[in-house]
Write a protein that holds these residues in place. Sequence first.
Motif, short mmCIF file in Angstrom:
data_model
loop_
_atom_site.label_atom_id
_atom_site.label_comp_id
_atom_site.label_asym_id
_atom_site.label_seq_id
_atom_site.Cartn_x
_atom_site.Cartn_y
_atom_site.Cartn_z
N THR A 245 0.73 -1.28 0.13
CA THR A 245 0.11 -0.12 -0.12
C THR A 245 1.02 1.22 0.02
O THR A 245 0.45 2.39 -0.07
CB THR A 245 -0.87 0.01 1.21
OG1 THR A 245 -0.07 0.01 2.32
CG2 THR A 245 -1.58 -1.17 1.30
N ILE A 246 2.23 1.09 0.16
CA ILE A 246 3.14 2.49 0.20
C ILE A 246 3.96 2.48 -0.92
O ILE A 246 4.12 3.47 -1.46
CB ILE A 246 3.98 2.07 1.55
CG1 ILE A 246 3.15 1.76 2.83
CG2 ILE A 246 4.91 3.30 1.47
CD1 ILE A 246 2.16 2.76 3.01
N ASN A 247 4.50 1.32 -1.47
CA ASN A 247 5.24 1.45 -2.68
C ASN A 247 4.40 0.72 -3.87
O ASN A 247 4.62 -0.49 -3.93
CB ASN A 247 6.59 1.03 -2.67
CG ASN A 247 7.40 1.95 -1.48
OD1 ASN A 247 7.23 1.09 -0.30
ND2 ASN A 247 7.74 3.20 -1.64
N VAL A 248 3.91 1.42 -4.64
CA VAL A 248 3.18 0.84 -5.73
C VAL A 248 4.34 0.71 -7.14
O VAL A 248 4.66 1.58 -7.63
CB VAL A 248 1.83 1.57 -6.34
CG1 VAL A 248 1.30 1.05 -7.59
CG2 VAL A 248 1.18 1.53 -4.88
N CYS A 249 4.67 -0.54 -7.34
CA CYS A 249 5.48 -0.81 -8.53
C CYS A 249 4.74 -1.26 -9.53
O CYS A 249 4.08 -2.25 -9.51
CB CYS A 249 6.66 -1.75 -8.15
SG CYS A 249 7.72 -1.01 -6.77
N PHE A 250 5.11 -0.78 -10.86
CA PHE A 250 4.26 -1.24 -12.10
C PHE A 250 5.52 -0.84 -13.39
O PHE A 250 6.29 -0.45 -13.23
CB PHE A 250 3.16 -0.73 -12.24
CG PHE A 250 3.19 0.85 -12.38
CD1 PHE A 250 3.00 1.52 -13.76
CD2 PHE A 250 3.13 1.67 -11.22
CE1 PHE A 250 3.06 2.74 -13.88
CE2 PHE A 250 2.75 3.25 -11.48
CZ PHE A 250 3.10 3.69 -12.84
N GLN A 251 4.78 -1.54 -14.54
CA GLN A 251 5.80 -1.47 -15.63
C GLN A 251 4.98 -1.03 -16.74
O GLN A 251 3.46 -1.14 -16.68
CB GLN A 251 6.33 -2.86 -15.97
CG GLN A 251 7.25 -3.34 -14.65
CD GLN A 251 7.40 -4.88 -14.77
OE1 GLN A 251 7.12 -5.67 -15.96
NE2 GLN A 251 8.36 -5.38 -14.06
N LEU A 252 5.57 -0.50 -17.76
CA LEU A 252 4.82 -0.29 -19.01
C LEU A 252 4.91 -1.63 -20.23
O LEU A 252 6.03 -2.12 -19.99
CB LEU A 252 5.44 0.91 -19.91
CG LEU A 252 5.04 2.15 -19.15
CD1 LEU A 252 5.32 2.48 -17.85
CD2 LEU A 252 5.28 3.32 -20.40
N ALA A 253 3.57 -1.83 -20.74
CA ALA A 253 3.80 -3.10 -21.42
C ALA A 253 4.89 -3.05 -22.66
O ALA A 253 5.49 -3.97 -22.85
CB ALA A 253 2.50 -3.43 -22.01
N ASP A 254 4.99 -1.89 -22.91
CA ASP A 254 6.02 -1.61 -24.02
C ASP A 254 7.16 -1.01 -23.10
O ASP A 254 7.32 0.40 -22.92
CB ASP A 254 5.60 -0.70 -25.01
CG ASP A 254 6.73 -0.52 -26.38
OD1 ASP A 254 7.91 -0.71 -26.03
OD2 ASP A 254 6.39 -0.01 -27.22
N ALA A 255 8.28 -1.90 -22.66
CA ALA A 255 9.24 -1.21 -21.95
C ALA A 255 10.03 -0.02 -22.57
O ALA A 255 10.68 0.94 -22.10
CB ALA A 255 10.23 -2.26 -21.63
N ARG A 256 9.86 0.16 -24.05
CA ARG A 256 10.60 1.12 -24.77
C ARG A 256 10.08 2.46 -24.45
O ARG A 256 10.67 3.48 -24.83
CB ARG A 256 10.58 0.84 -26.15
CG ARG A 256 11.31 -0.44 -26.65
CD ARG A 256 11.17 -0.68 -28.06
NE ARG A 256 9.47 -0.99 -28.38
CZ ARG A 256 8.98 -1.26 -29.61
NH1 ARG A 256 9.74 -1.32 -30.74
NH2 ARG A 256 7.75 -1.41 -29.56
N LEU A 257 8.89 2.53 -23.93
CA LEU A 257 8.24 3.74 -23.71
C LEU A 257 8.60 4.38 -22.18
O LEU A 257 8.22 5.29 -21.75
CB LEU A 257 6.97 3.59 -23.52
CG LEU A 257 6.22 3.45 -25.21
CD1 LEU A 257 4.84 3.17 -25.01
CD2 LEU A 257 6.46 4.83 -25.77
N LEU A 258 9.36 3.73 -21.62
CA LEU A 258 9.61 3.96 -20.04
C LEU A 258 10.45 5.19 -19.98
O LEU A 258 9.83 6.13 -19.02
CB LEU A 258 10.36 2.65 -19.50
CG LEU A 258 11.01 3.06 -18.03
CD1 LEU A 258 9.86 3.40 -17.03
CD2 LEU A 258 11.98 1.97 -17.23
N GLU A 259 11.54 5.69 -20.60
CA GLU A 259 12.16 6.82 -20.54
C GLU A 259 11.36 7.93 -20.87
O GLU A 259 11.32 9.12 -20.18
CB GLU A 259 13.26 6.74 -21.22
CG GLU A 259 14.36 5.96 -20.72
CD GLU A 259 14.63 6.03 -19.10
OE1 GLU A 259 14.77 7.31 -18.90
OE2 GLU A 259 15.12 4.93 -18.55
N THR A 260 10.35 7.77 -21.97
CA THR A 260 9.42 8.75 -22.54
C THR A 260 8.36 9.11 -21.24
O THR A 260 8.00 10.30 -20.82
CB THR A 260 8.75 8.45 -23.77
OG1 THR A 260 9.88 8.04 -24.83
CG2 THR A 260 7.73 9.46 -24.03
#
Length: 310
Positions: A245-260
């Motif tokens: 409930t304190i640190n919500v960790c998630f990813q983008l399905a297309d990892a190439r968009l992470l930096e953007t």
Amino acid sequence: MAEIEQQLRALLAIPPNYRVLFLQGGASAQFGLLPLNLLRTGQCADYLDSGHWARKAIAEARRHAPVNIVASGAAEAFTALPPFERWQLAPDAGYCHITSNETGNGLQVHDFPDLAVPLVADMTSDFLTRPVPVERFGLIYASAQKNLGVAGLCLVIVRDDLLRAPPRGLPAAFSYAVQAEQDSRFNTPPTFALYVAGLMLRWIARRGGLAAMATAARERSRRLYRRIDTSEFYRCPQQPADRSTINVCFQLADARLLETFLARAADDGLLNLRGHGAIGGVRASLYNAMPLAGVERLTAFMNDFERLHG
């Protein structure tokens, strides 16, 4: 310090047979001091391997004592916590250590077992975010910089029967028993960090105490997880029952968009969203000071970003 201890005891309902120590060195220092203070000759230490910070604690403990891993989430890539039924406790363990909240992995222990050996918990990242049954623990420790102020202060809540004379070679300043005997004044305490902690404790009490903090944390995280789970653009691999409930960790399905994503978020005033350096992805840290409006702004940004790039 007496006033701060009184406030802390009231918020956490700390039983009278526990001492509160105000120490320096942060939680990482306790990784090595735990086995040196708590283990008797011939004992090992049990550890739950739940993620990045548990592994840091395990590595340091192994420098000082034998360590038994009661269970590990490594096989699931730390996307879930091993259930208590799978724990393999050592018969000669002097304590069992858990990390209550893994900031980098987005996992949190929501129920604490009642063990025959002292349960020890690193609660640095979710300390004072919820009520805790202190009587189930032999020792709780937490650095202050997440929910209690500034770096430089580490709190240790330890049951009286675990305070023993320091073993040969352990400096007196690092002995829990010596610090308890000296009321945390064996050496000069971190006075400014203590002052800020006192302010934070009053702030928490004015806002309804730990029950109110827990309600707010659940609502903030619920809204963010709901936004993630209703999209195929974002994904959270952590099992729902073990999510933090304190640190919500998630990813983008297309990892190439992470930096953007991170750059556009920063442009929008949404900062420090990069995941832990050892793990990657996105991490939203929802400590006590984070208002619900901050989550609403983040989810609105996520909606806009998905519309543009989905």
